[in-house]
Design a protein around this motif. Structure first.
Motif, PDB file in Angstrom:
ATOM      1  N   THR A   1       0.831  -1.191   0.000  1.00 24.22           N
ATOM      2  CA  THR A   1       0.000   0.000   0.000  1.00 24.22           C
ATOM      3  C   THR A   1       0.870   1.247   0.000  1.00 24.22           C
ATOM      4  OG1 THR A   1      -1.764  -1.145   1.181  1.00 24.22           O
ATOM      5  CG2 THR A   1      -1.807   1.258   1.241  1.00 24.22           C
ATOM      6  N   VAL A   2       0.512   2.220  -0.831  1.00 23.49           N
ATOM      7  CA  VAL A   2       1.284   3.453  -0.953  1.00 23.49           C
ATOM      8  C   VAL A   2       0.812   4.430   0.108  1.00 23.49           C
ATOM      9  CG1 VAL A   2       1.912   5.351  -2.458  1.00 23.49           C
ATOM     10  CG2 VAL A   2       1.536   3.087  -3.411  1.00 23.49           C
ATOM     11  N   VAL A   3       1.752   4.938   0.898  1.00 21.58           N
ATOM     12  CA  VAL A   3       1.441   5.949   1.906  1.00 21.58           C
ATOM     13  C   VAL A   3       2.273   7.191   1.624  1.00 21.58           C
ATOM     14  CG1 VAL A   3       0.830   4.267   3.680  1.00 21.58           C
ATOM     15  CG2 VAL A   3       3.199   5.024   3.469  1.00 21.58           C
ATOM     16  N   GLY A   4       1.814   8.325   2.123  1.00 21.32           N
ATOM     17  CA  GLY A   4       2.565   9.562   1.973  1.00 21.32           C
ATOM     18  C   GLY A   4       2.347  10.259   0.650  1.00 21.32           C
ATOM     19  N   ALA A   5       1.358   9.852  -0.142  1.00 20.27           N
ATOM     20  CA  ALA A   5       1.045  10.524  -1.407  1.00 20.27           C
ATOM     21  C   ALA A   5      -0.413  10.944  -1.358  1.00 20.27           C
ATOM     22  CB  ALA A   5       1.289   9.593  -2.586  1.00 20.27           C
TER      23      ALA A   5
END
Length: 286
Positions: A275-279
């Motif tokens: 999972t992509v976080v910080g975008a």
């Protein structure tokens, strides 16, 4: 063992095989040593991350072959035992030579654009031109949580650094570097340490991406947004759970669902989604 010590140990142990592997492929001795030295030099800063997250012998050998202009062999590890250790053929002089050439390339880049100034006004106009040039893009060291390069919120995330670049239209891995096209058509080359250089010609992959294989997202409402090939073989897929099949949304439209990267080493074997976080906005893989 520190990262620098581990890097030095690897170089000392694998230098004969990396150079010998290129020579066995028909690469001239000096060209082979310089190609290996340039790739090792570019890898030094992020060595600890690379050892932790990659099969170093596989990814490094792929970059060495690319630098020496040999055909790609995805997934092939660097050869072992092709040359005996020779203390007279050490890596240090070639690493120093690679550093000198790197500095020369940087200086040539800085001199571009000034060549059109008229001789009579070279000092005054040259200084004014230099002062008016935009500052180099901001670069910060940050380990990439994903196994691929990605772009979000005006930042290009590489393996070990994040480069601030606005108006990126498209980007693609080009050997160890990243080729970038801005929205105004300007071409740039971003090196692994974040240094940005002008790019004269776009690689073919930037204009005509390799078609991605068929792929079935893992979740009922997951939809594939983009796919990019991995250097060592396989594909990375960007999936989003807020999508529905048949919708007509642009990649850059803000989304609220889960965005994740799924690495598939083969057509039927995939890792767990990351999972992509910080975008806060969209994320792109190319």
């Amino acid at each position: 063992m520190s990262a620098d010590a581990d890097f030095d140990h690897y170089v000392a142990a694998r230098w004969p095989d990396l150079v010998g592997g290129l020579e066995d492929e028909g690469v001239a001795p000096d060209e082979a040593r310089l190609a290996v030295a340039e790739v090792l030099l570019a890898s030094r800063r992020g060595w600890s991350r690379r050892v932790r997250d990659e099969q170093v012998d596989v990814s490094l050998w792929a970059e060495v072959r690319e630098r020496a202009r040999l055909a790609a062999r995805p997934g092939e590890p660097a050869p072992h035992g092709v040359r005996p250790l020779d203390p007279r053929d050490a890596a240090d002089p070639w690493l120093a030579r690679a550093e000198v050439q790197r500095g020369a390339r940087r200086r040539r880049g800085l001199r571009r654009g000034a060549t059109g100034l008229v001789v009579a006004a070279v000092l005054a106009a040259g200084w004014a031109w230099w002062a008016a040039q935009p500052r180099p893009p901001a670069v910060r060291e940050e380990a990439n949580p994903l196994p691929v390069n990605w772009y979000a919120e005006g930042e290009l995330h590489l393996a070990d650094v994040v480069v601030e670049l606005t108006d990126v239209e498209a980007f693609v891995a080009d050997g160890p570097d990243v080729a970038v096209r801005l929205s105004d058509g300007e071409l740039l080359r971003v090196e692994p340490d974040g240094e940005v250089q002008p790019l004269d010609e776009a690689p073919a992959e930037l204009d005509a991406p390799t078609p991605a294989p068929a792929f079935l997202p893992p979740g009922r409402y997951d939809v594939r947004i983009q796919s990019v090939p991995l250097p060592e073989g396989g594909w990375a897929h960007l999936i989003d759970s807020s999508r529905r099949y048949g919708t007509q949304e642009a990649i850059r439209k803000s989304e609220s669902g889960r965005r994740a990267v799924l690495v598939c080493r083969t057509v039927s074997s995939c890792d767990a989604p990351l999972t992509v976080v910080g975008a806060a906005g969209t994320i792109r893989l190319r």
